[in-house]
Design a protein around this motif. Structure first.
Motif, PDB file in Angstrom:
ATOM      1  N   GLY A   1      -4.262   9.141  -4.561  1.00 35.62           N
ATOM      2  CA  GLY A   1      -4.699   8.862  -3.163  1.00 35.62           C
ATOM      3  C   GLY A   1      -4.124   7.495  -2.731  1.00 35.62           C
ATOM      4  O   GLY A   1      -2.913   7.211  -3.175  1.00 35.62           O
ATOM      5  N   LYS A   2      -4.832   7.034  -2.069  1.00 37.25           N
ATOM      6  CA  LYS A   2      -4.358   5.492  -1.344  1.00 37.25           C
ATOM      7  C   LYS A   2      -4.430   4.324  -2.648  1.00 37.25           C
ATOM      8  O   LYS A   2      -5.338   4.444  -3.369  1.00 37.25           O
ATOM      9  CB  LYS A   2      -5.451   4.837  -0.519  1.00 37.25           C
ATOM     10  CG  LYS A   2      -5.378   5.972   0.925  1.00 37.25           C
ATOM     11  CD  LYS A   2      -6.052   5.263   2.129  1.00 37.25           C
ATOM     12  CE  LYS A   2      -5.923   6.071   3.092  1.00 37.25           C
ATOM     13  NZ  LYS A   2      -6.734   5.845   4.319  1.00 37.25           N
ATOM     14  N   CYS A   3      -3.303   3.590  -2.871  1.00 34.83           N
ATOM     15  CA  CYS A   3      -3.159   2.792  -3.749  1.00 34.83           C
ATOM     16  C   CYS A   3      -2.659   1.421  -3.240  1.00 34.83           C
ATOM     17  O   CYS A   3      -2.266   1.268  -2.033  1.00 34.83           O
ATOM     18  CB  CYS A   3      -2.180   3.174  -4.617  1.00 34.83           C
ATOM     19  SG  CYS A   3      -2.339   4.742  -5.563  1.00 34.83           S
ATOM     20  N   LYS A   4      -3.091   0.181  -3.923  1.00 40.31           N
ATOM     21  CA  LYS A   4      -2.766  -1.015  -3.464  1.00 40.31           C
ATOM     22  C   LYS A   4      -2.249  -2.060  -4.698  1.00 40.31           C
ATOM     23  O   LYS A   4      -2.679  -1.924  -5.701  1.00 40.31           O
ATOM     24  CB  LYS A   4      -3.835  -1.564  -2.678  1.00 40.31           C
ATOM     25  CG  LYS A   4      -4.021  -3.024  -1.976  1.00 40.31           C
ATOM     26  CD  LYS A   4      -5.230  -3.118  -1.326  1.00 40.31           C
ATOM     27  CE  LYS A   4      -5.413  -4.657  -0.838  1.00 40.31           C
ATOM     28  NZ  LYS A   4      -6.678  -4.947  -0.110  1.00 40.31           N
TER      29      LYS A   4
ATOM     30  N   THR B   1       0.909  -1.355   0.115  1.00 35.54           N
ATOM     31  CA  THR B   1      -0.063  -0.069   0.062  1.00 35.54           C
ATOM     32  C   THR B   1       0.970   1.320   0.013  1.00 35.54           C
ATOM     33  O   THR B   1       2.127   1.242   0.446  1.00 35.54           O
ATOM     34  CB  THR B   1      -0.837   0.069   1.183  1.00 35.54           C
ATOM     35  OG1 THR B   1      -0.133  -0.121   2.546  1.00 35.54           O
ATOM     36  CG2 THR B   1      -1.872  -1.203   1.229  1.00 35.54           C
ATOM     37  N   TRP B   2       0.410   2.228  -0.647  1.00 32.26           N
ATOM     38  CA  TRP B   2       1.274   3.488  -0.727  1.00 32.26           C
ATOM     39  C   TRP B   2      -0.120   4.689  -1.010  1.00 32.26           C
ATOM     40  O   TRP B   2      -1.125   4.308  -1.358  1.00 32.26           O
ATOM     41  CB  TRP B   2       2.197   3.550  -1.777  1.00 32.26           C
ATOM     42  CG  TRP B   2       1.651   3.453  -3.071  1.00 32.26           C
ATOM     43  CD1 TRP B   2       1.706   4.502  -4.157  1.00 32.26           C
ATOM     44  CD2 TRP B   2       1.541   2.141  -3.788  1.00 32.26           C
ATOM     45  NE1 TRP B   2       1.524   3.831  -5.388  1.00 32.26           N
ATOM     46  CE2 TRP B   2       1.273   2.594  -5.427  1.00 32.26           C
ATOM     47  CE3 TRP B   2       1.403   0.843  -3.352  1.00 32.26           C
ATOM     48  CZ2 TRP B   2       0.907   1.654  -6.194  1.00 32.26           C
ATOM     49  CZ3 TRP B   2       1.067  -0.012  -4.418  1.00 32.26           C
ATOM     50  CH2 TRP B   2       0.414   0.154  -5.912  1.00 32.26           C
ATOM     51  N   THR B   3       0.602   5.914  -0.858  1.00 35.27           N
ATOM     52  CA  THR B   3      -0.321   7.096  -1.335  1.00 35.27           C
ATOM     53  C   THR B   3       0.402   7.728  -2.315  1.00 35.27           C
ATOM     54  O   THR B   3       1.562   8.151  -2.308  1.00 35.27           O
ATOM     55  CB  THR B   3      -0.573   7.933   0.068  1.00 35.27           C
ATOM     56  OG1 THR B   3      -1.043   7.229   0.825  1.00 35.27           O
ATOM     57  CG2 THR B   3      -1.420   9.134  -0.330  1.00 35.27           C
TER      58      THR B   3
ATOM     59  N   ARG C   1      -9.968   8.616  -9.904  1.00 33.87           N
ATOM     60  CA  ARG C   1     -10.174   9.455  -8.598  1.00 33.87           C
ATOM     61  C   ARG C   1     -10.723  10.800  -9.179  1.00 33.87           C
ATOM     62  O   ARG C   1     -11.558  11.509  -8.074  1.00 33.87           O
ATOM     63  CB  ARG C   1      -8.771   9.953  -8.017  1.00 33.87           C
ATOM     64  CG  ARG C   1      -8.099   8.714  -7.481  1.00 33.87           C
ATOM     65  CD  ARG C   1      -8.801   8.168  -6.192  1.00 33.87           C
ATOM     66  NE  ARG C   1      -7.805   7.110  -5.779  1.00 33.87           N
ATOM     67  CZ  ARG C   1      -8.499   6.098  -5.011  1.00 33.87           C
ATOM     68  NH1 ARG C   1      -9.768   5.893  -5.070  1.00 33.87           N
ATOM     69  NH2 ARG C   1      -7.749   5.149  -4.528  1.00 33.87           N
TER      70      ARG C   1
END
Length: 166
Positions: free
Chosen positions: A26-29, A19-21, A127
């Motif tokens: 925004g939030k990514c996975k 996971t990262w931003t 997004r």
């Protein structure tokens, strides 16, 4: 029995979630099938079952199923979390029916880098639409269905020998 596949999966971290931003998305996975770290860097290893094991057919399936986008996205995830694009990307394909043949494909940066760019564009658009509260569909009004023609049009059905049920 494929020694390359066995070597790649042996000692690898499997089913790893990253996971990262991202500033634009925004939030990514990403959920990696396997990642293997060596002194030369990380290797991304993805596994796919297929009925189309021969290279040309599998390559076409990769495009149809978006495997290139997935590998680009996952490669970026490794870079975002670990600080470096993976040194190697591998795709293990296994036949879904006997004899269950296995082929290991190396996936060059010439595929993963532009695929990530396309995946990121999709993520950015998603997004933006999510923020606006509107996710567009295929069409905003009724459309007429048109069947494709293959070579000279659609053939009439041969009804010879079929009884009329009316």
């Amino acid at each position: 029995r494929n020694t390359d596949a066995a070597r790649l999966l042996g000692g690898a971290q499997t089913e790893q979630v990253l996971t990262w931003t991202d500033k634009d998305m925004g939030k990514c996975k990403a959920k990696l099938d396997a990642r293997r770290d060596t002194v030369s860097g990380s290797s991304l290893v993805e596994y796919k079952s297929t009925s189309k094991i021969v290279p040309a057919a599998f390559a076409f399936q990769c495009l149809q199923m978006g495997y290139d986008l997935q590998l680009g996205w996952y490669s970026h995830g490794i870079e975002a979390v670990l600080g470096k694009w993976p040194a190697n990307v591998f795709l293990i394909a296994q036949e879904s029916k006997p004899p269950y043949d296995v082929v290991v494909y190396t996936v060059p940066n010439a595929i993963t880098l532009p695929a990530y760019e396309r995946a990121a564009e999709i993520g950015k658009r998603y997004r933006a639409h999510e923020t606006a509260g509107f996710l567009p569909g295929v069409a905003d009004q009724m459309i007429t269905l048109e069947l494709p023609t293959f070579g000279g049009g659609v053939k009439e059905l041969d009804m010879e020998g079929v009884e009329d049920a009316s």
